[in-house]
Design a protein around this motif. Structure first.
Motif, PDB file in Angstrom:
ATOM      1  N   GLU A   1       0.840  -1.199   0.000  1.00  0.00           N
ATOM      2  CA  GLU A   1       0.000   0.000   0.000  1.00  0.00           C
ATOM      3  C   GLU A   1       0.876   1.250   0.000  1.00  0.00           C
ATOM      4  O   GLU A   1       1.862   1.317   0.737  1.00  0.00           O
ATOM      5  N   ILE A   2       0.510   2.223  -0.817  1.00  0.00           N
ATOM      6  CA  ILE A   2       1.224   3.498  -0.838  1.00  0.00           C
ATOM      7  C   ILE A   2       0.821   4.330   0.367  1.00  0.00           C
ATOM      8  O   ILE A   2       1.643   5.007   0.966  1.00  0.00           O
ATOM      9  N   GLY A   3      -0.438   4.267   0.733  1.00  0.00           N
ATOM     10  CA  GLY A   3      -0.946   4.999   1.894  1.00  0.00           C
ATOM     11  C   GLY A   3      -1.759   6.218   1.502  1.00  0.00           C
ATOM     12  O   GLY A   3      -1.385   6.948   0.581  1.00  0.00           O
ATOM     13  N   LEU A   4      -2.862   6.417   2.203  1.00  0.00           N
ATOM     14  CA  LEU A   4      -3.744   7.538   1.889  1.00  0.00           C
ATOM     15  C   LEU A   4      -3.070   8.882   2.116  1.00  0.00           C
ATOM     16  O   LEU A   4      -3.284   9.818   1.346  1.00  0.00           O
ATOM     17  N   LYS A   5      -2.267   8.994   3.167  1.00  0.00           N
ATOM     18  CA  LYS A   5      -1.606  10.280   3.439  1.00  0.00           C
ATOM     19  C   LYS A   5      -0.688  10.664   2.281  1.00  0.00           C
ATOM     20  O   LYS A   5      -0.700  11.805   1.819  1.00  0.00           O
ATOM     21  N   ARG A   6       0.109   9.713   1.806  1.00  0.00           N
ATOM     22  CA  ARG A   6       1.024  10.004   0.686  1.00  0.00           C
ATOM     23  C   ARG A   6       0.227  10.341  -0.571  1.00  0.00           C
ATOM     24  O   ARG A   6       0.548  11.279  -1.294  1.00  0.00           O
ATOM     25  N   LEU A   7      -0.819   9.594  -0.848  1.00  0.00           N
ATOM     26  CA  LEU A   7      -1.628   9.843  -2.044  1.00  0.00           C
ATOM     27  C   LEU A   7      -2.385  11.169  -1.959  1.00  0.00           C
ATOM     28  O   LEU A   7      -2.595  11.827  -2.973  1.00  0.00           O
ATOM     29  N   THR A   8      -2.761  11.548  -0.748  1.00  0.00           N
ATOM     30  CA  THR A   8      -3.452  12.822  -0.571  1.00  0.00           C
ATOM     31  C   THR A   8      -2.542  13.975  -0.963  1.00  0.00           C
ATOM     32  O   THR A   8      -2.961  14.915  -1.633  1.00  0.00           O
ATOM     33  N   VAL A   9      -1.270  13.874  -0.600  1.00  0.00           N
ATOM     34  CA  VAL A   9      -0.303  14.916  -0.920  1.00  0.00           C
ATOM     35  C   VAL A   9       0.178  14.799  -2.368  1.00  0.00           C
ATOM     36  O   VAL A   9       0.356  15.795  -3.063  1.00  0.00           O
ATOM     37  N   THR A  10       0.371  13.552  -2.826  1.00  0.00           N
ATOM     38  CA  THR A  10       0.885  13.298  -4.178  1.00  0.00           C
ATOM     39  C   THR A  10       0.007  12.247  -4.857  1.00  0.00           C
ATOM     40  O   THR A  10       0.340  11.063  -4.870  1.00  0.00           O
ATOM     41  N   PRO A  11      -1.126  12.667  -5.414  1.00  0.00           N
ATOM     42  CA  PRO A  11      -2.057  11.702  -6.014  1.00  0.00           C
ATOM     43  C   PRO A  11      -1.470  10.904  -7.181  1.00  0.00           C
ATOM     44  O   PRO A  11      -1.999   9.861  -7.535  1.00  0.00           O
TER      45      PRO A  11
ATOM     46  N   TYR B   1       4.602   4.708  -6.315  1.00  0.00           N
ATOM     47  CA  TYR B   1       5.485   3.883  -5.495  1.00  0.00           C
ATOM     48  C   TYR B   1       5.346   4.282  -4.038  1.00  0.00           C
ATOM     49  O   TYR B   1       5.092   5.450  -3.736  1.00  0.00           O
ATOM     50  N   ASP B   2       5.533   3.311  -3.136  1.00  0.00           N
ATOM     51  CA  ASP B   2       5.552   3.662  -1.729  1.00  0.00           C
ATOM     52  C   ASP B   2       6.842   4.430  -1.455  1.00  0.00           C
ATOM     53  O   ASP B   2       7.720   4.525  -2.316  1.00  0.00           O
ATOM     54  N   VAL B   3       6.968   5.002  -0.274  1.00  0.00           N
ATOM     55  CA  VAL B   3       8.098   5.866   0.040  1.00  0.00           C
ATOM     56  C   VAL B   3       9.427   5.118  -0.110  1.00  0.00           C
ATOM     57  O   VAL B   3      10.381   5.643  -0.687  1.00  0.00           O
ATOM     58  N   GLU B   4       9.484   3.903   0.380  1.00  0.00           N
ATOM     59  CA  GLU B   4      10.731   3.137   0.333  1.00  0.00           C
ATOM     60  C   GLU B   4      11.178   2.874  -1.110  1.00  0.00           C
ATOM     61  O   GLU B   4      12.327   3.120  -1.475  1.00  0.00           O
ATOM     62  N   CYS B   5      10.274   2.385  -1.930  1.00  0.00           N
ATOM     63  CA  CYS B   5      10.627   2.098  -3.328  1.00  0.00           C
ATOM     64  C   CYS B   5      10.935   3.377  -4.098  1.00  0.00           C
ATOM     65  O   CYS B   5      11.844   3.398  -4.924  1.00  0.00           O
TER      66      CYS B   5
END
Length: 144
Positions: free
Chosen positions: A110-120, A124-128
């Motif tokens: 999962e990329i995560g809703l918080k990350r997608l909210t900021v960067t739709p 990639y997830d933060v690590e990748c």
């Protein structure tokens, strides 16, 4: 005025608790991306229409020529940014259509809703994303 992130966050909050990347959540992101794409395309059309209207005088004043060239350079840089953003949005909308939105294209997490909210447009997830950025920098550095 509400930012893109604030609007997405508000709309997700209005949905209440949902399973990760429910159809309703995906629709919030899709709607925002389509809206941004339409806005960018309208800006591109506006710049194109302005450049057609300005035309080129037969006996140009050197100051006017310099000002026009400066404006064209700025428009070119803005156009390149818009084009790159449109490509990212297009790729993201394709991922949405495939039903893979919200999951890392590399590891499947999962990329995560918080990350997608900021960067739709995050694919990639933060690590990748960090690993890809390091790899890209190393490759660019070794090429030169």
């Amino acid at each position: 005025m509400e930012t893109q992130s604030q609007k997405i966050e508000r709309e997700l909050d209005e949905l209440g608790h949902q399973e990760y990347m429910s159809d309703a959540q995906v629709e919030v992101f899709k709607k925002q991306l389509v809206s941004e794409r339409e806005s960018l395309l309208a800006q591109s059309k506006e710049v194109l229409d302005d450049s057609k209207e300005s035309g080129r005088p037969h006996m140009p004043d050197p100051v006017d020529v310099g000002a026009r060239e400066s404006q064209e350079a700025l428009n070119g840089a803005s156009d390149r940014r818009r084009t790159e953003r449109l490509k990212k949005i297009g790729k993201t909308l394709t991922v949405i259509g495939l039903g893979d939105y919200g999951y890392c294209q590399k590891c499947g997490e999962e990329i995560g809703l918080k990350r997608l909210t900021v960067t739709p447009t995050a694919l990639y997830d933060v690590e990748c994303a960090s690993l890809l950025e390091i790899t890209d920098k190393q490759y660019a550095h070794s090429v030169y």
